[in-house]
Every structure is written in structure tokens, then in C-alpha cells.
Design an enzyme around this catalytic site. Structure first.
Site, PDB file in Angstrom:
ATOM      1  CE1 TYR A 143     -11.414  -5.848  -3.434  1.00 14.28           C
ATOM      2  CE2 TYR A 143      -9.002  -6.315  -3.809  1.00 14.28           C
ATOM      3  CZ  TYR A 143     -10.211  -6.142  -3.066  1.00 14.28           C
ATOM      4  OH  TYR A 143      -9.659  -5.941  -1.595  1.00 14.28           O
TER       5      TYR A 143
ATOM      6  CB  SER B 227      -7.508  -3.423  -0.904  1.00 12.69           C
ATOM      7  OG  SER B 227      -6.566  -4.524  -1.386  1.00 12.69           O
TER       8      SER B 227
END
Length: 342
Positions: free
Chosen positions: A188, A162
């Protein structure tokens, strides 16, 4: 050989869809595994692979949900597996190896985002454990089937990362937030950096055996369950929902539909344009540009996003071979396994 993080001008782009990039690709006789292949971009990936003729296996934590989502789609097999449960990973991989089939494509797609602090039974932070460690173990256990296919031709392992890798490097001294305050976005980001470094490490070890690895930023896709731990206010602040709480689709700003979000995965899994580029981090159906000093601070987190932020590219720490080796060693130690492709 160092990976060149530089676009190659593929002819596709942010608005390309999964079916656009897989058009003309023949996967008849090929076998693929797609984690999380029963929702969101994973499901779109499975559909595209089937359209090209591949047999697809979908490991699922929620088997009934997977059966419902994949009903009517032939050529797809479902097996039980939970990325937070090492025994279930071993069992799924063992069942596949017992079938004697080679594995041509492994799509490490499943993941969680912005989770509140949760630890698995081993004490591992859930985002790092789900997004990276579970896939590291799965790839290790499936290595004999990957190598079997690699001996006969190119095999690809694609890990979904990501743009969020910019939130944090991998903190090898404390990956599970045992000695630092927990921040769900840092956690994350660390897990997404780990996905990129894992592809780099796997390419360095598996490339000689015909097994090539890539990592992918699929774009910002709000039509999936990945956002379930974010509030509507956060989604509006991050610019992916409008003031009325409706999803914004604008591929020019990396705000994509599910079909567009699956495209880079499929491109990395199948495109002959990537021959010789193993280990690369890709976005918008091309190799991503390496960011320059100063650009790394432009994004912020979903709650501190800066206007005019650079919404693409990869940070140097995420494509550092030394960091990839450190992560590989850490992963082996945490999991108590040895993954030395040979």
C-alpha cells in the site's frame, strides 16, 4: 523548477469541508472525471463539483452500484471501467475522446488499501496496479483532452495519495513482489508513494501545456469502504476506532469525516492559491511540509504505530524528481505504452 514543499497558509485547515473550499468557485462549462466517484470521498467530491456547476463523469467498475449512489444527481455521467482491466480503461478513454470534449479536471481518486496478495491477469500486484498503474494509463489515454483544455486555461490532475506513503518507497527493482516477501502495508505504501511521484512527473511533463498535477493526503477517514480489508482490532490499534469499535472523528489528529476528507482534493482541483505550485503534495488544504531526517521513522504501520507520531508531512523520497523519472519509465515498460506529453 523544484517543487517547494512548504505550507502557504491557505486559510483553510483540517476541519474544512469540501463545500467550504469550493464556495465561490464557478465551474460552469468545465468537465471533470472522478474515478471512484460513487462512494466515500469520491462521491463527496462529485457532489461538490456539481454544486459548482461542473459536468462530472464517473468511471465505475460496478455500474449498478454507481447508478444507485448517484441517482437524482443531475449533470453526472457514468461509464464502465475497471482499473485492473487495461482494455476497459482504453475503451472508457476512447469514448470520452470521441465526444470531442476538453477535460478540465481529472481526479484519480479510486483505490484499495491493505489488500492480501492478489495479482491481476498480467501478474501485477493489485494495489500497485489499481492505485497507480491504472491511473497512469487512464491519464495517458486522456492526454489529448487534457491538453485541449490546457491550451485554453489551467487544467488540474489530482491524485489521491496518503500518509501511508511513509510505509515504503517505490521498489523499482521489484514493484510486484516477485522476489521479496509480500507485506500488504508495504505494498500500500509503495502505491501511495507512486501517486505522489506520478504527480511530480506529470507536472514536469505537462506543466508547459497548462496541465498541472497535485497529490493529496485526504486525512484518515474511516467512514468509507477503504478500510474493508482491516480488522476491528487493527482499527482500534491504529487509533481510528475507540475501544467500543466506533469511528473517531478528530480533525486535529487527521481523523476526518468524509466531507472533511474531500476538502483537500477540491482545494487542489480548484484553488487559485496553487498557481505556480504544480507537483506539490498537499494535506489539510495546504501544501505539506517536507519532513526532516529522523521524522520518517515516527509513524510505523497500523500494527506498530508509535505514540506521538508525526501525523503529517511528506518524505523526501516521495518528492524526488529522479525517483519520479524512474517510476515513469517503469510504468511505461510495465504497461507497454509511451506517455510522453508533447
Amino acid at each position: 523548477m523544484p517543487v517547494r514543499q512548504e505550507p502557504i497558509v491557505s486559510g483553510f485547515g483540517a476541519a474544512s469541508t469540501a463545500l467550504d473550499v469550493i464556495a465561490g468557485i464557478d465551474l460552469a462549462g468545465k468537465v471533470a472525471i472522478v474515478t471512484g466517484g460513487y462512494a466515500g470521498i469520491g462521491l463527496e467530491t462529485v457532489r461538490a463539483l456539481r454544486s459548482a456547476g461542473a459536468t462530472v463523469l464517473v468511471p465505475a467498475r460496478d455500474v449498478p452500484k454507481a447508478q444507485a449512489a448517484l441517482a437524482g444527481l443531475d449533470g453526472v455521467e457514468i461509464g464502465a471501467m475497471d482499473l485492473l482491466d487495461p482494455a476497459s480503461i482504453d475503451a472508457f478513454a476512447a469514448d470520452f475522446l470521441d465526444s470531442g470534449r476538453p477535460l478540465h479536471l481529472l481526479i484519480n481518486n479510486a483505490g484499495i488499501m491493505a489488500h492480501l496478495l492478489t495479482r491481476d491477469a498480467r501478474g501485477f500486484e493489485a494495489q500497485f496496479a489499481t492505485n497507480h498503474l491504472g491511473h497512469f494509463q487512464l491519464t495517458a489515454r486522456l492526454w489529448p483532452a487534457l491538453r485541449q483544455a490546457g491550451a485554453a486555461g489551467g487544467v488540474r490532475v489530482v491524485s489521491l495519495s496518503s500518509l501511508g506513503h511513509r510505509f515504503s518507497p517505490v521498489v523499482v527493482e521489484d514493484p510486484n513482489f516477485e522476489r521479496r516477501d509480500y507485506d500488504r502495508w508495504s505494498a500500500y505504501g509503495q502505491s501511495k508513494t507512486a501517486n505522489i511521484l506520478f504527480a511530480l512527473g506529470l507536472e514536469a511533463r505537462g506543466g508547459a501545456h497548462g496541465v498541472h498535477a497535485f497529490s493529496v493526503h485526504p486525512g484518515t477517514i474511516v467512514d468509507t469502504d477503504l478500510k474493508r480489508y482491516m480488522t476491528q482490532e487493527e482499527l482500534i490499534a491504529f487509533g481510528v476506532f475507540d475501544a467500543e469499535g466506533k469511528a473517531i472523528h478528530d480533525p486535529a489528529r487527521n481523523l476526518k469525516t468524509v466531507a472533511q476528507g474531500a476538502a483537500t482534493t477540491l482545494w487542489c482541483a480548484t484553488s487559485p492559491q496553487l498557481e505556480g505550485h504544480g507537483g506539490a503534495y498537499c494535506e489539510n488544504c495546504d501544501i505539506a511540509q517536507l519532513l526532516q531526517p529522523g521524522e520518517e521513522a515516527a509513524l510505523g504501520t497500523p500494527t506498530t504505530r508509535r505514540p506521538g507520531a508525526v501525523m503529517g508531512g511528506v518524505l523526501p523520497y516521495a518528492v524526488d524528481p529522479a525517483a519520479a523519472d524512474q517510476l515513469w519509465t517503469l510504468s511505461e515498460r510495465l504497461l507497454g505504452i509511451t506517455f510522453r506529453p508533447a
